[in-house]
Motif scaffolding. Structure first.
Motif, PDB file in Angstrom:
ATOM      1  N   VAL B  22       0.817  -1.208   0.000  1.00  0.00           N
ATOM      2  CA  VAL B  22       0.000   0.000   0.000  1.00  0.00           C
ATOM      3  C   VAL B  22       0.851   1.259   0.000  1.00  0.00           C
ATOM      4  O   VAL B  22       0.530   2.244  -0.660  1.00  0.00           O
ATOM      5  N   ASN B  42      -8.239   8.005  -4.585  1.00  0.00           N
ATOM      6  CA  ASN B  42      -8.771   6.993  -3.674  1.00  0.00           C
ATOM      7  C   ASN B  42      -7.856   5.791  -3.718  1.00  0.00           C
ATOM      8  O   ASN B  42      -7.509   5.310  -4.782  1.00  0.00           O
ATOM      9  N   GLY B  43      -7.489   5.346  -2.541  1.00  0.00           N
ATOM     10  CA  GLY B  43      -6.638   4.166  -2.487  1.00  0.00           C
ATOM     11  C   GLY B  43      -5.167   4.482  -2.650  1.00  0.00           C
ATOM     12  O   GLY B  43      -4.341   3.574  -2.724  1.00  0.00           O
ATOM     13  N   ALA B  44      -4.811   5.770  -2.690  1.00  0.00           N
ATOM     14  CA  ALA B  44      -3.398   6.135  -2.844  1.00  0.00           C
ATOM     15  C   ALA B  44      -2.611   5.800  -1.592  1.00  0.00           C
ATOM     16  O   ALA B  44      -1.391   5.663  -1.630  1.00  0.00           O
ATOM     17  N   GLY B  45      -3.295   5.706  -0.462  1.00  0.00           N
ATOM     18  CA  GLY B  45      -2.614   5.335   0.775  1.00  0.00           C
ATOM     19  C   GLY B  45      -2.560   6.446   1.806  1.00  0.00           C
ATOM     20  O   GLY B  45      -1.825   6.351   2.786  1.00  0.00           O
ATOM     21  N   LYS B  46      -3.344   7.496   1.606  1.00  0.00           N
ATOM     22  CA  LYS B  46      -3.319   8.629   2.537  1.00  0.00           C
ATOM     23  C   LYS B  46      -3.742   8.213   3.938  1.00  0.00           C
ATOM     24  O   LYS B  46      -3.049   8.472   4.913  1.00  0.00           O
ATOM     25  N   SER B  47      -4.904   7.572   4.019  1.00  0.00           N
ATOM     26  CA  SER B  47      -5.397   7.181   5.347  1.00  0.00           C
ATOM     27  C   SER B  47      -4.455   6.188   6.001  1.00  0.00           C
ATOM     28  O   SER B  47      -4.220   6.243   7.204  1.00  0.00           O
ATOM     29  N   THR B  48      -3.910   5.279   5.201  1.00  0.00           N
ATOM     30  CA  THR B  48      -2.986   4.296   5.766  1.00  0.00           C
ATOM     31  C   THR B  48      -1.787   5.002   6.377  1.00  0.00           C
ATOM     32  O   THR B  48      -1.360   4.688   7.489  1.00  0.00           O
ATOM     33  N   GLN B  89     -11.258   9.356   8.976  1.00  0.00           N
ATOM     34  CA  GLN B  89     -12.117   9.524   7.807  1.00  0.00           C
ATOM     35  C   GLN B  89     -13.483   8.913   8.076  1.00  0.00           C
ATOM     36  O   GLN B  89     -14.506   9.519   7.814  1.00  0.00           O
ATOM     37  N   HIS B 201     -10.071  16.058  -0.863  1.00  0.00           N
ATOM     38  CA  HIS B 201     -10.136  15.929  -2.314  1.00  0.00           C
ATOM     39  C   HIS B 201     -10.583  17.231  -2.952  1.00  0.00           C
ATOM     40  O   HIS B 201     -10.768  17.301  -4.158  1.00  0.00           O
ATOM     41  N   GLU B 400     -11.792  -3.585   3.354  1.00  0.00           N
ATOM     42  CA  GLU B 400     -10.392  -3.405   2.984  1.00  0.00           C
ATOM     43  C   GLU B 400     -10.202  -2.385   1.867  1.00  0.00           C
ATOM     44  O   GLU B 400      -9.086  -2.125   1.450  1.00  0.00           O
ATOM     45  N   SER B 402     -10.366   1.407   0.048  1.00  0.00           N
ATOM     46  CA  SER B 402     -10.249   2.801   0.452  1.00  0.00           C
ATOM     47  C   SER B 402     -11.648   3.412   0.431  1.00  0.00           C
ATOM     48  O   SER B 402     -12.557   2.908  -0.218  1.00  0.00           O
ATOM     49  N   GLY B 404     -13.085   5.970  -0.952  1.00  0.00           N
ATOM     50  CA  GLY B 404     -13.687   6.308  -2.238  1.00  0.00           C
ATOM     51  C   GLY B 404     -14.146   5.077  -2.993  1.00  0.00           C
ATOM     52  O   GLY B 404     -15.194   5.082  -3.645  1.00  0.00           O
TER      53      GLY B 404
HETATM   54  N1  LIG Z   1      -6.750  -3.753   6.085  1.00  0.00           N
HETATM   55  C1  LIG Z   1      -6.464  -3.739   4.783  1.00  0.00           C
HETATM   56  N2  LIG Z   1      -6.225  -4.884   4.103  1.00  0.00           N
HETATM   57  C2  LIG Z   1      -5.916  -4.872   2.789  1.00  0.00           C
HETATM   58  N3  LIG Z   1      -5.825  -3.764   2.038  1.00  0.00           N
HETATM   59  C3  LIG Z   1      -6.057  -2.579   2.635  1.00  0.00           C
HETATM   60  C4  LIG Z   1      -6.376  -2.506   4.036  1.00  0.00           C
HETATM   61  N4  LIG Z   1      -6.547  -1.207   4.348  1.00  0.00           N
HETATM   62  C5  LIG Z   1      -6.351  -0.512   3.206  1.00  0.00           C
HETATM   63  N5  LIG Z   1      -6.044  -1.335   2.186  1.00  0.00           N
HETATM   64  C6  LIG Z   1      -5.732  -0.933   0.805  1.00  0.00           C
HETATM   65  O1  LIG Z   1      -4.752   0.070   0.856  1.00  0.00           O
HETATM   66  C7  LIG Z   1      -4.946   1.023  -0.173  1.00  0.00           C
HETATM   67  C8  LIG Z   1      -4.865   2.413   0.427  1.00  0.00           C
HETATM   68  O2  LIG Z   1      -5.989   2.652   1.251  1.00  0.00           O
HETATM   69  P1  LIG Z   1      -6.215   4.039   1.983  1.00  0.00           P
HETATM   70  O3  LIG Z   1      -7.427   3.895   2.797  1.00  0.00           O
HETATM   71  O4  LIG Z   1      -4.957   4.447   2.677  1.00  0.00           O
HETATM   72  O5  LIG Z   1      -6.486   5.020   0.747  1.00  0.00           O
HETATM   73  P2  LIG Z   1      -6.794   6.580   0.770  1.00  0.00           P
HETATM   74  O6  LIG Z   1      -5.686   7.239   0.046  1.00  0.00           O
HETATM   75  O7  LIG Z   1      -7.072   7.044   2.142  1.00  0.00           O
HETATM   76  O8  LIG Z   1      -8.088   6.645  -0.149  1.00  0.00           O
HETATM   77  P3  LIG Z   1      -9.467   7.492   0.007  1.00  0.00           P
HETATM   78  O9  LIG Z   1      -9.238   8.799  -0.621  1.00  0.00           O
HETATM   79  O10 LIG Z   1     -10.442   6.704  -0.802  1.00  0.00           O
HETATM   80  O11 LIG Z   1      -9.799   7.557   1.450  1.00  0.00           O
HETATM   81  C9  LIG Z   1      -6.270   0.694  -0.808  1.00  0.00           C
HETATM   82  O12 LIG Z   1      -6.020   0.099  -2.060  1.00  0.00           O
HETATM   83  C10 LIG Z   1      -6.911  -0.302   0.113  1.00  0.00           C
HETATM   84  O13 LIG Z   1      -7.652  -1.235  -0.611  1.00  0.00           O
END
Ligand SMILES: Nc1ncnc2c1ncn2[C@@H]1O[C@H](COP(=O)(O)OP(=O)(O)OP(=O)(O)O)[C@@H](O)[C@H]1O
Ligand SMILES: [Mg+2]
Lengths: 333, 511
Positions: B22, B42-48, B89, B201, B400, B402, B404
C-alpha cells in the motif's frame, strides 16, 4: 463463507500455487479443523487398537449426529446475529409433547409432527419478542429456556414417559440401519449437506448473511430484517424439535430433564466451526466439523482411559483455542 | 517555510497488508505552524499513512522521527502521549454514550481519577462544541446525523491537547458554513504553532487553507511543494496522472422534458414541512441546504425508508407512488444512496460482489432460488469496470477498500437494478477528483438516457457545477428553486441560511 474465493487474477506461478492452495485451505476454518481431526485420527489409530474399527466410528458418529442437526440451525441463527439458549429445552419439549400425545392414543407420526410444530411455534413466539418488542436474543432465549423446560415438567408431571410401545416403523428412524449404516447418521448427513449447500448458495440464506453482517445496510437494501430474523429463529427451534423426535425414537423414552446443557455444546460447535457471535459469518460445514471434533476428543479420552471428569475442561480448552487462533489469524491479515 | 527542524518526519515508510503493497518508500516532513495538505486518489494510501502516524497501523519498514528523536508509535494511546491527534475519515466514536463523553474521550481514558466527573466533562465538552456547532452535549451520539457526528469527531480531536493534528477528509460530511467555521479554527491553531496535516479531495480547500501540499499516487510519494508554487491543473495532473478537460460535464441542452417524479406537500411530521417539486426527464436536480435542513429525510420519505405524514408523490404519467417499504420502491425502480456508507450503505464484512448483488438478488439467482456465483461475479466485474473500481478482486471484503472505492461499490449496487430514478445522498463524498469527474459524467449520462437523477450535496461547487436546477431547503421548508443564471454560490448560501427571501429575479419581476 466469504473466504472461498477463487484465485485473484495474476496471483502467481504454478510452482507457488500448490503451497498457496494449502495455505489458503488452512486459513479457512474448515481446513484447519480437518487437519486437527486428521492428526487426532492418525494419533489415535496408533494409540488404541479399538479406535479404527467400524464399531467405534459408528459410535462416534452416532454420538453427535442428532445434536448435529441442531448445530445446523444454531449456525444459521448465529449468522443472522442471534443465539438461542433454549434449544436443549426445545428438543425435550418436542419429545415429551409427542410422547404424551402418543400415549393418549395418537398416531406416532402425527404426534411427532405436532411435537416439531410445538417447538416451531415456541420459536415463532420467541422471534416475535425479539423482532417485535426488540429484546435481545440472549435474554429472550434465556427466558424461553426456563419456560420450555418448565413446560416439559408440566406435561410429564416430572416423570419419564415410557414409550416402548412405539411401533417398529417409528423406532426405525432412531434405531434402524440401512446397509449397516444407522438411519440417524443418514438423516444427519442429509441435513448437514443440504444445510451447508443452501447456506452457501440459496438467496434466502444470503439474506440471512446480509442481515447478520449489517442490519442497517440490509434495511437499505430492501431486505425485511425482521422477517428474516423471525424465520431464522423458527428454523433453529424447529430443527431442535426435529432432533428431539429422533431422540425419542432412538431412546424409546421421553424424559423431562433431557438435553439439559446441550445448548452450550451446540453453540460451542458453531463457534469452533467459525461462526462469529457478532453475526454475518459462519459455516455449517465448519460447525459440523466442530461438533465432530468435540465428540472425537471425548471418545478418545474414553479409549485412553482418561477420567471423564476432564471432559468438560478439555471442551472448554478447545473452544478457547479455536477462538484465539481465529482472532490472531485475522488480526494479522 | 523556515528551515527549522520538522516536528514530524517520516522516512522511507513502507506498508503492506498481506500481499498488498500500500505504501512504498514515502518520506514526509511536517513543520510546526503549517497546514500541510496530503492529496492523492482513492486508495493512494493517505489514510494508511495517517493511521501509521496515529498508531493504528505499524509500518512494515521505515522510521518516524518526532521532534528530532526517533519514535515508535505502537497504539493510538501512544500517539496521544506523543501529542498526535487524529480525526478519522470514517467516524470512530462510541455511538451509545453522550456527545460530551465522546468529545472528552481521551481525557477520560487518561484520567487517573476513579470516577468520572460528569459536570466537568459536560462543561468542557460544551465549550469545545460551541466553537463549531450547537449540538447538545447530552445527546446520545448514535442519534446524530453523520455530519453532526463528524463535527463531534473533530471536536474530540481539538479537545485532546496535541501539537500535531491530522484531519482525514474532515469536511466530506460538512456543508460550507460548518467547514468555514472549521477553517477559522485551523488557522488559529496554525498561528499558535500547531502542525496540521489536512487530507482533502477538494481543490478549493487545499488552495484556501494549506501552505504546502504533498501528493501520493499508488502509495508512492510524487512531490511536496508550497501551494503557491503549483497550479491547480498541475495538482490534478500529478494526482491522477492525466489532465482533466473540465471539472463538470456539460449541462442538459434542453431543460423541461416530461415530469418523471412529482412531489407535493411532503411532510414527515418532524424535519420536513410541506416540500414539493418536480423532477423532469433529462435534468439533474440538486438539493442544497445546511446540515439538518431535512435533505436526507426528504429523500428517504420519497422511497419508503421513512414514513410520510402528509403529501403525495407521483411518477411519470401520474401513477401514485407511496411505497410502504423500501423494497417496493426498489422494485419500481426508485433507489436511494445513503449518505452514511459505513453504517447504511455497505456490508463491510462481505465481499464486493455480495454487496453489489444485494439490492436485487433475484437478478443473479436461478429459478430455484440459488445464487448463481458466476452471474454474480460477472455483474460485479461489469459494474466495477464501469465505475473504475480499484480493488484486489471482486472477492475482496469492502472493509479493505479505500473510502472512495467503498463509495463506488455503493453506487454500483444502485446501478445493478437499472433504476428509473436515483436519489443520491452525497454521491461523491470522499471521492477523488478523477473519480468524481467520472461519477459526474456517469450521472449526466444517466440523466441523458432518461433516468431521473436527484443529488443532495453539501459541496457548493458540486451543486452548482453538476445540477441543472437546485432546490434549496432551510429548516425543512422549501426556501427556493434556482436555475440558469440564478444558480450561484451566493444565492444558494443565502437561501440555505434563512426563510425564503425574494431572489433578484423576483424583485425584478415585481419592480
Ligand atoms: N486492512 C487492509 N487490508 C488490505 N488492504 C487494505 C487494508 N486497508 C487498506 N487497504 C488498501 O490500501 C490502499 C490504500 O488505502 P487508503 O485507505 O490508505 O487510501 P486513501 O488514500 O485514504 O483513499 P481514500 O481517498 O479513498 O480515502 C487501498 O487500495 C486499500 O484497498
Ligand atoms: Mg482515506
Amino acid at each position: 463463507m466469504d473466504r472461498d474465493e477463487t484465485l485473484t487474477p495474476g496471483s502467481g506461478t504454478l510452482r507457488g500455487a500448490v503451497p498457496r492452495a494449502v495455505a489458503r485451505l488452512l486459513r479457512m476454518r474448515e481446513g484447519m479443523l480437518l487437519l486437527i481431526i486428521a492428526v487426532l485420527f492418525v494419533g489415535m489409530s496408533f494409540a488404541s487398537p479399538h479406535f479404527l474399527t467400524w464399531g467405534n466410528m459408528r459410535a462416534i458418529l452416532m454420538s453427535f449426529s442428532t445434536e448435529g442437526i441442531v448445530v445446523v440451525g444454531m449456525t444459521i441463527l448465529i449468522i443472522v446475529g442471534g443465539i438461542d439458549l433454549s434449544v436443549g429445552a426445545a428438543m425435550c419439549l418436542a419429545m415429551v409433547v409427542a410422547g404424551k400425545l402418543f400415549l393418549v392414543g395418537m398416531n406416532p407420526w402425527l404426534a411427532g409432527l405436532i411435537g416439531v410444530g410445538a417447538t416451531g411455534l415456541a420459536g415463532f413466539v420467541m422471534g416475535l419478542f425479539v423482532t417485535g418488542i426488540g429484546l435481545g436474543f440472549f435474554i429472550t432465549s434465556l427466558a424461553f429456556l426456563g419456560l420450555l423446560r418448565g413446560l416439559c415438567f408440566i406435561v410429564t408431571e416430572g416423570t419419564p414417559l415410557s414409550l416402548f410401545t412405539l411401533p417398529p416403523s417409528f423406532k426405525f428412524i432412531g434405531q434402524g440401519n440401512v446397509y449397516g449404516v444407522p438411519v440417524v447418521i443418514l438423516i444427519f448427513l442429509v441435513v448437514a449437506v443440504v444445510g451447508d449447500f443452501l447456506v452457501r448458495n440459496a438467496t434466502v440464506f444470503r439474506r440471512v448473511i446480509y442481515v447478520g453482517s449489517n442490519e442497517n445496510a440490509a434495511n437499505y437494501s430492501g431486505i425485511n430484517v425482521r422477517r428474516v430474523r423471525l424465520w431464522t429463529t423458527v428454523l433453529c427451534s424447529s430443527l431442535a424439535g426435529f432432533a428431539g423426535i429422533i431422540f425419542m425414537s432412538r431412546l424409546g423414552v421421553a424424559t423431562p430433564t433431557f438435553g439439559i446443557g446441550s445448548e452450550l455444546n451446540i453453540i460451542a460447535a458453531a463457534v469452533i466451526g467459525g461462526a462469529s457471535l457478532s453475526g454475518g459469518k459462519g459455516s455449517v460445514l465448519g460447525a459440523i466439523l466442530g461438533i465432530g471434533l468435540l465428540s472425537l476428543v471425548t471418545s478418545s479420552m474414553i479409549l485412553l482411559n482418561i477420567s471423564i471428569f476432564w471432559q468438560e475442561t478439555i471442551r472448554g480448552l478447545i473452544l478457547l483455542a479455536a477462538v484465539s487462533v481465529d482472532h490472531l489469524v485475522n488480526r494479522h491479515r | 517555510m523556515a528551515p527549522t527542524e520538522p516536528i514530524l518526519r517520516l522516512r522511507n515508510i513502507c506498508k503492506s497488508f498481506g500481499r498488498i503493497e500500500v505504501l512504498r518508500d514515502v518520506t514526509l516532513d511536517v513543520h510546526a505552524g503549517e497546514i500541510h495538505a496530503l492529496a492523492g486518489e482513492n486508495g493512494a494510501g493517505k489514510s494508511t499513512l495517517m493511521n501509521i502516524i496515529g498508531g493504528i497501523h505499524q509500518p512494515t519498514s521505515g522510521e518516524i522521527v518526532l521532534r528530532g528523536a526517533q519514535a515508535e508509535i505502537r497504539s493510538p494511546l501512544d500517539a496521544q502521549d506523543h501529542g498526535i491527534s487524529l480525526v478519522h475519515q470514517e467516524i470512530a466514536l462510541c455511538p451509545d454514550v453522550t456527545v460530551a463523553e465522546n468529545v472528552m474521550m481521551s481525557s477520560i481514558a487518561r484520567s487517573r481519577a476513579p470516577f468520572v466527573n460528569r459536570a466537568r466533562i459536560r462543561r468542557q465538552a460544551a465549550e469545545t462544541l460551541r466553537l463549531l456547532t450547537d449540538i447538545e452535549p447530552d445527546t446520545i451520539l448514535g442519534k446524530l446525523s453523520i455530519s453532526n457526528q463528524q463535527l463531534v469527531e473533530i471536536c474530540r480531536a481539538l479537545n485532546s491537547d496535541c501539537d500535531i493534528l491530522i484531519l482525514d477528509e474532515p469536511t466530506a460530511a460538512l456543508t460550507q458554513s460548518e467547514a468555514d467555521a472549521l477553517f477559522a479554527i485551523l488557522r488559529q491553531l496554525r498561528a499558535k504553532g500547531m502542525a496540521i496535516i489536512y487530507i482533502s479531495h477538494r481543490m478549493s480547500e487545499i488552495y484556501g487553507l494549506c501552505d504546502r501540499i504533498t501528493i501520493l499516487r499508488d502509495g508512492r510519494l510524487i512531490s511536496t511543494d508550497p501551494v503557491s508554487a503549483i497550479s491547480p491543473g498541475e495538482v490534478v495532473h500529478r494526482l491522477i496522472g492525466r489532465r482533466l478537460d473540465a471539472m463538470y460535464p456539460a449541462k442538459a441542452a434542453v431543460a423541461g422534458g416530461d415530469v418523471l417524479l412529482s412531489a407535493r406537500d411532503l411532510s414527515d411530521g418532524r424535519k420536513v414541512r410541506g416540500v414539493g417539486f418536480d423532477l423532469r426527464k433529462g435534468e439533474i436536480l440538486g438539493i442544497a441546504g445546511l446540515i439538518g435542513s431535512g435533505r436526507t429525510e426528504l429523500l428517504e420519505m420519497i422511497c419508503g425508508l421513512r414514513p410520510r405524514v402528509a403529501g403525495t408523490v407521483s411518477l411519470e404519467g401520474g401513477e401514485g407512488f407511496a411505497p410502504a417499504l423500501y423494497a417496493r420502491s426498489v422494485s419500481r425502480g426508485v433507489v436511494y444512496l445513503s449518505e452514511d456508507r459505513k453504517t447504511n450503505g455497505s456490508f463491510q464484512t462481505l465481499p464486493i460482489a455480495f454487496n453489489i448483488s444485494s439490492l436485487r438478488l433475484s437478478q443473479v439467482a436461478t429459478r430455484l432460488g440459488l445464487v448463481n456465483r458466476r452471474k454474480e461475479a460477472a455483474q460485479a466485474l461489469a459494474l466495477g469496470r464501469r465505475l473504475n473500481l480499484r480493488s484486489a478482486g471482486i472477492h475482496q471484503n469492502v472493509s479493505e477498500l479505500s473510502g472512495g472505492n467503498q463509495q463506488k461499490v455503493a453506487i454500483a449496487k444502485l446501478l445493478s437494478v437499472d433504476p428509473r430514478i436515483v436519489l443520491l445522498d452525497e454521491p461523491t463524498r470522499g471521492i477523488d477528483v478523477g473519480a468524481k469527474a467520472e461519477i459526474h459524467a456517469l450521472l449526466r449520462e444517466l440523466a441523458t438516457a432518461g433516468v431521473g437523477v436527484i443529488v443532495v450535496s453539501s459541496e457548493l461547487s458540486e451543486v452548482i457545477g453538476l445540477c441543472d436546477r437546485v432546490l434549496v431547503l432551510a429548516e425543512g421548508r422549501l426556501s427556493g428553486m434556482l436555475e440558469g443564471e440564478e444558480l450561484t454560490e451566493g444565492n444558494v448560501v443565502r437561501l440555505a441560511a434563512g426563510p425564503a427571501r425574494p431572489t433578484r429575479n423576483d424583485e425584478a419581476r415585481r419592480g
